[in-house]
Scaffold this active site. Structure first.
Site: not given
Ligand code: BGC
Length: 720
Positions: A261-262
């Protein structure tokens, strides 16, 4: 035997370490007025091969330009992998995922994903970060809106349908995009519904509730999986070897790409399991994460780690191969420009708009319809449309509408005016969604005073009050909306005018007082670009509502988490006995159970049958029930099949969903709804967490929603 050296092998032989790490690096792109800008990096990095993927970029022209730089100007000419969050439609915004879940219709889920894939691919994008499969039992958690709701069986059906829809039959097709099942796992259990907070759930709950949808996504061929931001019991998912490596790659045999994820790899430092970016990169790589989204940890950390002997080049190569393999499967190595090469026809776009209206209509959930306040009678000549969401076209799209933000959408007010050309439709906002100025309430009451046959009161959340980083400690009506609603309800009651509430929300709202006092309550969630039309279709009776809530509606904040699949416990609720499981100040029961929703029909259930009465592992239990529409209007009834295993080696939930079917019923019509229950589906995880099928009696419960009081019950015996 001779093997030809594959394209990927050839590339691997030529790649430098920096180029390899480039393939593992994903960076964000944004839009500048004149075109795309690459945030925090530059097109030079694409040129020198140190970025292999981009996110947040759409538009074939821009993407092809980026591809051209990668293909023509980088040394090895490896095309970029371009990903985007397509959460509920791309240009055409469909209802939010929680609303789509309310249709209980896998064909719809697949169709919207297929159409979204076509639009996304036509825009040059090859990968989406969807579907989100996180089961949520906590309405405080904003991301509840992005997922399938509270039930693991439903999440499994959604996983299959969405992966099929996004990827189609052929991932290399110019109309397909790679699906990313996210967020593995148990993100929906973040403590107290606070986004990104710690997760502490049992291995049983992880395996029974949170993992099945991911297993289904893998079985359906999902190209990618994204680990959650969160931890489980102290181990961040981005570094969770047991779940990523042993379970996902080992047990499930997943050989696709794991995309972080980011910035999640860097956040391993915040979690407190990595001292620096090198540590963080090592942990993620060892857990099998292939693509580093936005942290730059692989690019900066892995060369040092390699030098120190903390990782091997073979471990890095394995990830690079998986990324290249995905690019190959997507057809990018053969033709990087295949997506976005053709323009879409107006017919295709118009068909999608119609689909958005159809799905929007089917995702509406009618919670209450006292005195048949709905549909708005044909004789309603004066309709008073009030509330801050009545004329709020932009809000209708809901959170995460991605590339659809600039597309038009339809408000309730506009659609009602269109649908009722002969009626006088008046309007006042009353209050804003979350402001604290109540002075407009008087004007709303004036409108009501002008005379009305019905009030349509549009209340709820703003689009950005659910979604990521949108947890709410008070999931109720924000701002001064309660004051508006109370004033309108009071005045309307005095004048004997029915009040129909249309509720916009990305989660169940805790509004028992509103449900009690309104004549009708229609949950609209966020229906997307055709919102107003879909709502008007149901309000005017053009369509009978058929949506069912995919998540329990609590009466009180203190009941959370509240879900239908709880276990009995040793002291189940007994009002006559103080020392049983209950509250002193609130009932245990929800305001509305999972699956709840009424139609314009009145459906009764009879003659439940389940055969064979005695089944073995290989049998399929045929379940049938008669449903009759005793009401004056047609209806589409959703029929639920639950089971209960009353005595097992491990205490089982009070109800477990095992099947859903639908029956279309004209007034007076009876139909037989049939459901198939393979006995093998009665397996559960035994004491040792291994699947077992245990002999004994199984209760089969069928009916309109997850309330034992309304379910017909039969029993079968399982022999093993
Ligand atoms: C979200 C993901 C999303 C990613 C890229 C993150 O903040 O948690 O669901 O895919 O951003 O936009």
């Amino acid at each position: 035997m001779m093997f030809s050296v594959s394209k990927i092998d050839k590339l691997m032989e030529r790649m430098t370490l920096a180029e390899k790490l480039g393939q593992l690096t994903m960076t964000a792109a944004g839009y500048a007025v004149t075109g795309p800008v690459i945030a925090g990096d530059s097109t030079d990095s694409i040129r020198n091969g140190t970025i292999g993927s981009l996110l947040n970029l759409a538009g074939a022209r821009h993407i092809h330009e980026m591809q051209r730089i990668a293909v023509e100007e980088s040394r090895l000419g490896i095309p970029l992998l371009i990903g985007l969050d397509v959460i509920h439609g791309h240009r055409t915004v469909f209802p939010v995922p929680l609303a789509e879940a309310a249709t209980f219709d896998p064909q719809i889920w697949e169709r919207t994903a297929r159409e979204a894939a076509r639009e996304t691919a036509a825009d040059g994008v090859a990968m989406t970060f969807a579907p989100m499969l996180d089961v949520s039992r906590d309405p405080r958690w904003g991301r509840t809106v992005e997922g399938p709701g509270e039930d693991p069986w439903l999440a499994v059906q959604m996983a299959r349908a969405k992966v099929r829809g996004f990827q189609g039959d052929d991932l290399a097709s110019a109309e397909s995009v790679a699906a990313t099942a996210k967020h593995l796992c148990a993100y929906g259990s973040s403590t107290a519904g606070r986004d990104y907070a710690q997760v502490d759930v049992s291995e049983r709950t992880v395996r029974e509730v949170h993992l099945p949808a991911f297993a289904a996504a893998v079985a359906a061929g999902a190209a990618a999986i994204m680990p959650a931001f969160t931890d489980i019991a102290g181990i961040p998912m981005t570094a969770h070897k047991a779940l990523l490596r042993d379970y996902l790659r080992g047990e499930l045999g997943f050989d696709g790409v794991l995309v972080s994820d980011y910035n999640a790899i860097r956040e391993l430092i915040n979690h407190g399991v990595a001292g620096d970016i090198v540590d963080a990169a090592v942990l993620a790589l060892k857990a099998g994460v292939d693509i580093d989204m936005m942290a730059g940890a692989y690019r900066d950390g892995l060369p040092v780690a390699l030098e120190r002997g903390l990782v091997t080049i073979d471990e890095i190569d394995l990830c690079v191969r998986r990324v290249l393999r995905l690019k190959e499967r997507l057809g990018l190595l053969d033709d990087p420009y295949r997506r976005g090469a053709t323009t879409e026809t107006p017919d295709a776009i118009e068909a999608r708009r119609r689909l958005a209206r159809e799905v929007g209509t089917k995702s509406l959930v009618l919670l209450k319809n006292a005195g048949d306040a709905l549909p708005i009678a044909a004789r309603s000549a004066r309709v008073c449309v009030l509330g801050p969401l009545a004329d709020a076209a932009r809000e209708m799209r809901g959170p995460w509408a991605a590339a659809g933000y600039d597309e038009p959408s339809v408000s309730v007010l506009a659609a009602l005016r269109e649908a009722l050309p002969n009626a006088t439709v008046t309007h006042a906002e009353g209050v804003t969604i979350d402001g604290h100025d109540a002075s407009g309430i008087a004007k709303a009451l004036e409108r009501l005073g002008d005379g009305a046959d019905v009030v349509v009161l549009c209340l709820g959340e703003a689009a950005d009050m659910s979604g990521e980083a949108a947890s709410r400690a008070f999931p109720e009506l924000p701002g001064e909306q309660r004051a508006l609603a109370e004033a309108v309800l009071e005045r309307a009651r005095g004048a004997d005018i029915p009040v129909v509430v249309v509720l916009f929300c990305g989660r169940p709202l805790i509004v028992p007082w509103l449900v009690e006092r309104a004549d009708a309550v229609l949950v609209a969630w966020f229906p997307g670009r055709e919102a107003g039309h879909a709502i008007a279709d149901v309000l005017t009776g053009r369509t009978s509502p058929s949506g069912r809530t995919p998540i329990t509606w609590p009466r009180a904040l203190g009941q959370i988490p509240l879900f239908y699949g709880q276990r009995s416990g040793g002291r189940p609720e007994n009002q006559a006995d103080r020392f049983t499981s209950k509250y002193l100040d609130a009932p245990n029961s929800p305001l509305f159970p999972f699956g709840f929703g009424v139609t314009y029909g009145r459906v009764s259930y009879a003659n439940l049958r389940a055969t064979p009465a005695s089944a073995t592992a290989g049998d399929v239990i045929e379940v049938s029930v008669e449903v009759t529409n005793e009401g004056p209007r047609a209806a589409e009834e959703t029929v639920f099949l639950f089971v209960r295993d009353r005595v097992a080696s491990v205490a089982r939930p009070l109800l477990e969903l095992k099947g859903v079917t639908k029956a279309s019923l004209d007034p007076g019509a009876t139909a037989t709804a049939r459901l198939r229950l393979p006995a093998a589906d009665l397996r559960f995880l035994g004491v040792d967490l291994e699947p077992v099928l245990e002999a004994g009696e199984i209760e089969i419960l069928v009916g309109p929603w997850a309330d034992p009081a309304v379910l017909l019950s039969s029993r079968i015996t399982l022999r093993v």
